[in-house]
Structures are given as C-alpha cells and as structure tokens.
Write a protein that holds these residues in place. Structure first.
Motif, short mmCIF file in Angstrom:
data_model
loop_
_atom_site.label_atom_id
_atom_site.label_comp_id
_atom_site.label_asym_id
_atom_site.label_seq_id
_atom_site.Cartn_x
_atom_site.Cartn_y
_atom_site.Cartn_z
N LYS A 165 1.15 6.61 -11.54
CA LYS A 165 -0.11 7.08 -11.55
C LYS A 165 -1.25 6.64 -10.51
O LYS A 165 -2.52 7.13 -10.42
CB LYS A 165 -0.50 6.51 -12.40
CG LYS A 165 0.73 6.75 -13.84
CD LYS A 165 0.55 6.65 -15.49
CE LYS A 165 1.12 7.39 -16.14
NZ LYS A 165 1.24 7.03 -18.10
N GLU A 166 -1.13 5.10 -10.10
CA GLU A 166 -2.57 4.73 -8.94
C GLU A 166 -2.47 5.78 -8.44
O GLU A 166 -3.28 6.20 -8.44
CB GLU A 166 -2.24 2.94 -8.88
CG GLU A 166 -1.86 2.55 -10.61
CD GLU A 166 -1.55 1.26 -9.47
OE1 GLU A 166 -1.67 0.59 -8.59
OE2 GLU A 166 -1.51 -0.19 -10.80
N LYS A 167 -1.20 6.09 -7.37
CA LYS A 167 -1.71 7.26 -6.69
C LYS A 167 -2.06 8.39 -6.70
O LYS A 167 -1.95 9.39 -6.13
CB LYS A 167 -0.45 7.09 -6.11
CG LYS A 167 -0.64 5.23 -4.96
CD LYS A 167 0.30 5.02 -4.23
CE LYS A 167 0.22 3.84 -3.21
NZ LYS A 167 0.33 2.64 -4.09
N GLY A 168 -1.95 8.85 -7.78
CA GLY A 168 -2.04 10.38 -8.64
C GLY A 168 -0.70 10.97 -8.19
O GLY A 168 -1.02 12.51 -7.56
N THR A 169 0.92 10.51 -7.87
CA THR A 169 2.13 11.40 -7.70
C THR A 169 2.48 11.99 -9.28
O THR A 169 2.68 10.96 -9.57
CB THR A 169 2.44 10.97 -6.04
OG1 THR A 169 3.28 9.12 -6.98
CG2 THR A 169 1.57 11.15 -4.95
N LYS A 170 3.20 12.52 -9.38
CA LYS A 170 4.26 12.87 -10.10
C LYS A 170 5.82 12.58 -9.83
O LYS A 170 5.93 12.93 -8.66
CB LYS A 170 3.40 14.08 -10.80
CG LYS A 170 2.87 14.13 -10.99
CD LYS A 170 2.36 15.50 -11.77
CE LYS A 170 0.51 16.06 -12.39
NZ LYS A 170 0.56 17.69 -13.03
N GLY A 171 6.89 12.14 -10.73
CA GLY A 171 8.25 12.79 -10.17
C GLY A 171 8.39 14.10 -9.94
O GLY A 171 7.72 14.81 -10.64
N PHE A 204 0.83 -1.04 0.12
CA PHE A 204 0.29 -0.14 -0.14
C PHE A 204 0.98 1.28 0.15
O PHE A 204 0.59 2.49 -0.28
CB PHE A 204 -1.01 -0.36 1.18
CG PHE A 204 -1.48 1.58 1.40
CD1 PHE A 204 -2.85 1.33 0.99
CD2 PHE A 204 -1.35 2.29 1.92
CE1 PHE A 204 -3.37 2.45 1.13
CE2 PHE A 204 -1.93 3.89 2.29
CZ PHE A 204 -3.81 3.60 1.09
N PHE A 205 2.05 1.46 0.30
CA PHE A 205 2.49 2.20 0.84
C PHE A 205 4.00 2.39 -0.36
O PHE A 205 4.81 3.69 -0.38
CB PHE A 205 3.32 2.86 2.58
CG PHE A 205 2.74 2.20 3.13
CD1 PHE A 205 1.94 3.94 3.89
CD2 PHE A 205 1.57 1.60 4.22
CE1 PHE A 205 0.94 4.10 4.83
CE2 PHE A 205 0.97 1.98 5.06
CZ PHE A 205 0.34 2.82 5.13
N ASP A 206 3.64 2.02 -1.30
CA ASP A 206 4.83 1.62 -2.04
C ASP A 206 5.07 3.30 -2.66
O ASP A 206 4.20 3.32 -3.25
CB ASP A 206 5.00 0.61 -3.46
CG ASP A 206 5.65 0.30 -4.31
OD1 ASP A 206 6.37 0.63 -4.69
OD2 ASP A 206 4.92 -0.43 -5.59
N GLY A 207 5.97 3.79 -2.36
CA GLY A 207 6.11 5.07 -3.39
C GLY A 207 6.05 6.21 -2.86
O GLY A 207 6.35 7.30 -3.11
N MET A 208 5.33 5.83 -1.73
CA MET A 208 5.10 6.94 -0.91
C MET A 208 5.89 7.26 0.39
O MET A 208 7.26 6.41 1.24
CB MET A 208 3.97 6.53 -0.25
CG MET A 208 2.71 6.30 -0.64
SD MET A 208 1.26 5.71 0.10
CE MET A 208 0.57 7.00 1.42
N LEU A 209 6.09 8.74 0.61
CA LEU A 209 6.96 9.53 1.72
C LEU A 209 5.84 9.77 3.23
O LEU A 209 4.31 10.11 2.07
CB LEU A 209 7.68 10.51 1.63
CG LEU A 209 8.54 10.40 0.12
CD1 LEU A 209 8.84 11.71 -0.63
CD2 LEU A 209 9.44 9.47 0.03
N LEU A 210 6.60 9.83 3.81
CA LEU A 210 5.52 9.40 5.11
C LEU A 210 6.41 10.88 5.67
O LEU A 210 7.37 11.17 6.12
CB LEU A 210 5.31 8.60 5.79
CG LEU A 210 4.67 7.60 5.35
CD1 LEU A 210 4.15 6.10 5.84
CD2 LEU A 210 3.24 7.92 4.52
N ARG A 211 5.63 12.04 6.29
CA ARG A 211 5.77 12.77 8.22
C ARG A 211 6.03 12.58 8.66
O ARG A 211 6.47 12.69 9.31
CB ARG A 211 5.04 14.16 7.57
CG ARG A 211 4.32 14.74 6.31
CD ARG A 211 4.15 16.14 6.74
NE ARG A 211 4.24 17.22 5.19
CZ ARG A 211 3.04 18.11 5.45
NH1 ARG A 211 2.21 18.69 6.12
NH2 ARG A 211 2.80 18.84 4.77
#
Length: 688
Positions: free
Chosen positions: A660-666, A216-223
């Motif tokens: 693209k699935e999570k709507g984030t850009k490079g 689920f957190f693949d490619g995600m950055l967290l605070r």
C-alpha cells in the motif's frame, strides 16, 4: 722484493679488480718506498694463500716505528673510534629496523586473523543423486602411500512430529529456503564500497562487509540496475528511472533514497559511463542524461510530444536529456536499437538488423583510444553536429552482430556465426589478440580474434556463444565440439553399427563449455588462479570450464554453461546455467525441494564487494554464503557451523503481494534474481 710484488699481484684483491684501492696496494707502496730509502725494517716475507683476505697476516714487521706498523695503527684506530654523528646515524638505523620488523609482525598477525574465519569449503556443483561422488586419493610424499581426505557429510536430520511439510523442506535444504524467501520478499541486497552512499544510502559505513537488505526496494521488481562507486541507477517495473548516490545528489548535499528522474519512457535497460546514463526504451530510443541532479535540473530541457496523433500537444521535459539515436537516415524502415553497452567514454548501439553504431557517452572526455571503431576519428576531425552523434562501424559490414560488450576503453562484438571482433585500448591485452606490441597499444578498427588458435592441436571445434567485457578484461563463453580427426580413422569403419559405437566411445559430437579470459588480472579478476598484469591471449578459466552434470529429466549428462557474467571494474560474478528446479508443491513428497543456479565470485575485494566477509582478493571463482544467512541461524533453521552456498532463483511465475505504501497491488508475475557488479559494489535484485 720481487717475491713480495709477485705475491701481491696474485692476491685475490688484484683478481677482482679492487687491488688499486685495497690496503695491500697502500702497504706495498710503503714497503717499496722504504726499500728505496734503504731503511731497514727487518721484514720477513711469508707464504700467503691467495684465499686469505686479511692483509695484516701477510707480513710481520719487527719494528714498531715501521711505515707499515704506523699505517696499520692509524687504520685500525680510526675504524674503532666513531664520531657522535656516526653514532646517532647508527642508532637511527637500528631504530628504523626495529620499527619495520614490528610493523611486519603486526601486519602478518592481522592478515592471519582476518582470513582465519574463512567460509567452509563446499563442492563446486551439486553432485548427481544417481551417481555417488567418487573418493579422491591424494599422494603423501612423506609416506609414499595414498591418503584419503577426511570428507565431512551432513548428518541426517530427524523430522519432528509437529513440523509441517514446508517447514521440513526449509530445514533440510538451504537452497529451498532461499528460493522461497526470494519469492515472498522480492527486492535488493547490496554490499561493498559505500563512500558514495550507493550500497546502503542511509548508512555512514565506508564499506558494507556482508549483504545488506535495502528497505527502499522492499517488494520491488526491477527491469535493470547499474552501479558505480558513487552513483546507482535502476529501472522500475513500470519503466521509470531511479537514481541515487553522492554523484547524483552533488557535493555538500546528504545523499538520500533513490529518486525518479526520467519517467514515462518505458525504459528496458540502462548503461553507465563516467558521468552519464544511457537508457534504452522499448521503442528503440536511446536517452543520454547526466548523472548529476543539478545538471538535469539546470540544463536545457527538450520538448516532449505526448501523442503522435496530436503533434501540437507538447510541453517541456522536467529534466535535461539528449537523444543519440542513429535516426531514420541511418536506420532501415523497421530497424531499431535493441541493445546498448557503455564504457567510461563511449557506447555501442546494436540494431535489430545486426549493425553496430558507436557514440561518445561522456560529457567531459571524447573517446581517443580507438574504442569507437572509426579509424582516424578524433575530437578535432569529427563530423558536424552533436558530439555524441552515433557513427556506424562500417568495418563490420557483412557480419550480422548479435551481441556487443564494452570495457572501460575497449569494445567487443560477436556475430551470429561465433566470430568475435575487438577494438580499442589493448595496453593490458584486453582485446585478446595475443599482441600488445603495437605502437600506442590500441586498435581503432575491429580485429578478428584467433579463436581457432585456442584449440590448435586438439580434436575440438570451437564456437563462441557469448561475450562479456568490463574494466580491462574480456570474457568468452565457447562451446567446443569433439570432431573426428585423422587419428580416429582406425577406430571408424563403414559398418554403421560399429561406427556408431566407436563414435560414442571416442566422444565424437560431445560438446563441452569453456570460459576464456584476457586482459588485466592483477587482482584476480580473470578467475584463472593467477595474478597477471597482462594476459594478451585468452586463457581458460579451469573452474568454470569442462563442467558436466546429470540431467534427470533428459537422462543424460549435459554441459554446464555460464548463463551470465557481470563485471565491475575489477571483480566479477559468474551465474552458471546449471539444472534448476522450482516445481516443489504441496502434492509432492516431503523431501521435494527447490534449488536455483550457482553463482561464483572472484577478483578484487578491497571493499568487501565479493561478499565473502573478508578483504582478501580471490583469484579462483568462489561461492559465498546465502544472503540471509544470519536470519537462518537466529531462526534456528540450521546450526552456525553448517556451510551452505548462495543460489540465484531462476525464472518463475509466482504471486507477489501488494504494498500500500508504494501503491502496488498483488499480482502474478514472472521474475528472477540477478547479480550486478559495479565499481567496488555488488547487488542482487529481483528482475523482470
């Protein structure tokens, strides 16, 4: 007869106090009565040593019908014949002993088998390239001559002709490969207790033995991220709150992936109590919401104003929450809350002016062990208003506090001059005051820790740099500076040249970093190598103290401090502030590699939360293997028997690919890896 009585009185049965009920007493009585009746029993007294304990050897009657002979016959016949009930009891006893012995043997075999595949030993810190590692001599008591341990060095690898520069770096350094993968694939690794579906939400496993990648957190950055045994919470890169776990979804519902709950608040950090989440926004607002999704949906939802320019444009929030800000009446004009920390029932709020406020943070229990720091405050005499309204800890007036920390039921504060204050429960010595004899075993007002007492008799001046708390433990990071003492006067004089040389020789001004721990350590969570029920006075963690390394950039030896310490209920993860390197690039040499910070784990390992792959508790800080160790073996990067340790990637600005699935850009973004320990569960995440 006189000689018989004298012999009996001197016998050891009489000396040990058993004469009144001993066979000698019975036989003596019968002999005496027989003489009184003037019956001839032809007894011949013999000389008996007091050390003998068999009464039948003392006298030898000649008549078969004598009272003594009849008594002996009845006695020995009764002891040699057992009833059926006694036989069954004896059989049950033998069977029980056999079962216990079999169970003990089976347990010993299982324990040996479970720990036999221990990780390979690795050196505590990377040795300097300029200074070779000295050989260590271990005395052998059997021979009397020093023995040299068998040191196993990694064999030189031959570079293949078709291998690129990056592939060569990956092969020669596991740390370089870890840094590279953390940049290419940011996300979350988790392991430990999974009954509450926190470590791996989609798995049916009760415990996750080794680090597991969360898709689920693949490619995600967290605070920020906080974990409990049945609840997980994280703040996304955009400042929204995510929640998951069985406590969030509720009874009778299958826990699923994390869901967004509190959104649009620009949250920067969170803390978790027994049944609530405290979230701090960038503006200094503190939100208090229930962990339960049902409570969030069914509770009263406050009005939200979307803009200060349009005060009449508002709507109801999608979930129930409360604000526990001190408010304008208590805060200065520009003062705001900058840090929060929560125990099971209470929370501490630190403001930008160095003031500390405390508040209740649990919906079901009001703090009652002095952890609020307000003398005499209870549920029955609390001020009018919300039960979770903040109260200033007025005992800390005049001290500018720069860090706060909380355990389950105690609080700790550090001011800008290195003074440490603690209050709350002290049953396990977690306050570090050196005393657990106080009635009630808790303090309801801040008390100053005796830091100078820890260095009494030494030539070092302590200064506390950081504090940490969790469960029933407290940790201090102390900088100890070598100062001149009267005994150094003979080596120092008024000549500036010789005085400078003497100061260097004595090490005056040299700073070493020490880590101290106090509280409950029965599972090894103090990291001192001992299993301690109560540690009232802080004790030094030797494996994390007095460490130095050579800084090639500064060209001098520098102390290795502890950068961060994450504490669960009974286990800890210490991230060291050792020298890191992330400047390897295409233009540098083929052998130029990156490496990160060392991380050591210790404490309770009942649910495999230490990441060692074993279930035994660890009282000494230890390394674990890289997160993606199995992938390295499968890909042929390194052999299975080659040992490497896990490294944390330090702050770096890298390009992160979009999803693209999570709507984030490079985009280019600066982030680091962080470790978080919860209640029986551990995670490593990419933090911004």
């Amino acid at each position: 007869m006189t000689s018989v009585s004298r012999i009996l009185r001197n016998h050891e049965y009489h000396n040990v106090g058993l004469y009144q009920h001993s066979p000698l007493r019975l036989w003596a009585r019968e002999i005496t009565e027989g003489h009184k009746r003037k019956k001839d029993i032809n007894m011949k007294p013999v000389t008996v040593s007091p050390l003998r304990s068999l009464p039948r050897h003392i006298y030898r009657p000649n008549l078969q019908s004598s009272p003594l002979r009849l008594h002996q016959s009845r006695r020995f016949n009764s002891s040699s014949t057992s009833s059926p009930y006694a036989s069954r009891r004896r059989q049950h006893f033998y069977r029980a002993v056999a079962v216990v012995a079999f169970a003990s043997t089976l347990t010993t075999f299982y324990t040996w088998y479970s720990i036999s595949d221990a990780h390979a030993e690795v050196p505590l810190f990377r040795p300097s390239k300029a200074t070779p590692e000295p050989e260590m001599e271990i005395p052998d008591p059997t021979v009397g001559k020093p023995l040299r341990p068998d040191l196993k060095y990694e064999e030189a690898k031959q570079r293949a002709e078709d291998v690129t520069k990056n592939q060569n770096r990956d092969q020669i350094s596991s740390q370089h490969l870890q840094v590279k993968k953390s940049w290419e694939n940011p996300g979350v690794w988790a392991w430990g207790a999974n009954d509450g579906k926190v470590a791996v939400p989609g798995s049916k496993e009760a415990s996750v033995r080794n680090p597991r990648w969360l898709a689920f957190f693949d490619g995600m950055l967290l605070r920020d991220m906080k974990l409990a045994s049945d609840s997980g919470a994280a703040i996304t890169e955009n400042g929204d709150l995510l929640q998951w776990g069985s406590a969030f979804y509720g009874d009778g519902k299958r826990p699923g992936d994390p869901l967004p709950t509190l959104t649009g608040k620009d949250l920067i950090s969170i803390s978790m109590s027994r049944d609530c989440i405290l979230a701090l926004s960038s503006s200094g607002t503190v939100y208090n919401l229930s962990i339960s999704r049902a409570d969030q949906q069914n509770g009263p939802k406050p009005l939200e104003h979307y803009s200060s320019w349009l005060p009449f444009w508002s709507s109801r929030s999608s979930i129930c929450y409360r604000k526990i800000n001190p408010g304008p009446a208590l805060l200065g004009w520009t003062e705001k809350v900058t840090s929060i920390s929560s125990g099971l029932e209470h929370a501490l709020l630190l403001t930008s002016s160095g003031r500390v406020f405390s508040a209740a943070s649990c919906n079901t229990e009001y703090p009652s062990r002095g952890q609020l720091g307000i003398p005499g405050l209870t549920w029955f005499n609390r001020p009018n208003g919300p039960y979770d309204q903040p109260h200033e800890v007025v005992s800390l007036h005049g001290f500018k506090i720069r860090q706060v920390a909380t355990g389950d039921y105690h609080s700790v504060a550090l001011d800008e001059k290195g003074r440490v204050f603690s209050w709350g429960e002290n049953e396990k010595g977690q306050l570090g005051l050196g005393d657990t004899s106080k009635a009630g075993t808790w303090y309801d007002a801040p008390s100053l820790l005796p830091i100078t007492k820890l260095y009494a008799g030494s030539s070092q001046k302590p200064h506390v740099r950081a504090i940490a708390a969790g469960g029933n433990t407290t940790f201090l990071t102390v900088d100890a500076e070598r100062v001149a003492v009267p005994t150094d006067a003979t080596d120092l004089d008024d000549n500036p040249n010789t005085a400078a040389a003497a100061q260097r020789r004595l090490g005056i001004g040299k700073i070493s970093s020490d880590v101290w721990a106090s509280g409950h350590g029965i599972w090894g969570q103090l990291g001192t190598g001992r299993w301690t029920h109560v540690q009232a006075l802080p004790t030094r963690i030797q494996p994390l103290s007095g460490l130095f390394e050579y800084d090639e950039a500064a060209r001098r030896a520098i102390p290795i401090r502890m950068r961060a310490l994450s504490i669960g209920s009974n286990h800890c993860a210490a991230t060291m502030d050792n020298v890191t390197y992330t400047d390897a690039h295409e233009g540098s040499s083929d052998n130029d590699t990156n490496w990160g910070a060392d991380v050591l784990f210790f404490g309770n390992n009942e649910y495999f939360q230490l990441g060692t792959g074993k279930r035994n508790n660890v009282a000494n800080p230890t390394y674990i293997r890289p997160m993606d160790r199995e992938a390295e073996i499968v890909e042929g990067m390194r052999p299975k028997d080659e040992g490497h340790r896990f490294h944390i990637t330090p702050w770096s600005t890298v390009y992160v690919k979009g999803n693209k699935e999570k709507g984030t850009k490079g985009r280019w973004v600066a982030f680091e890896q962080r470790v978080v320990c919860g209640r029986g569960v551990t995670a490593v995440y990419s933090g911004v």
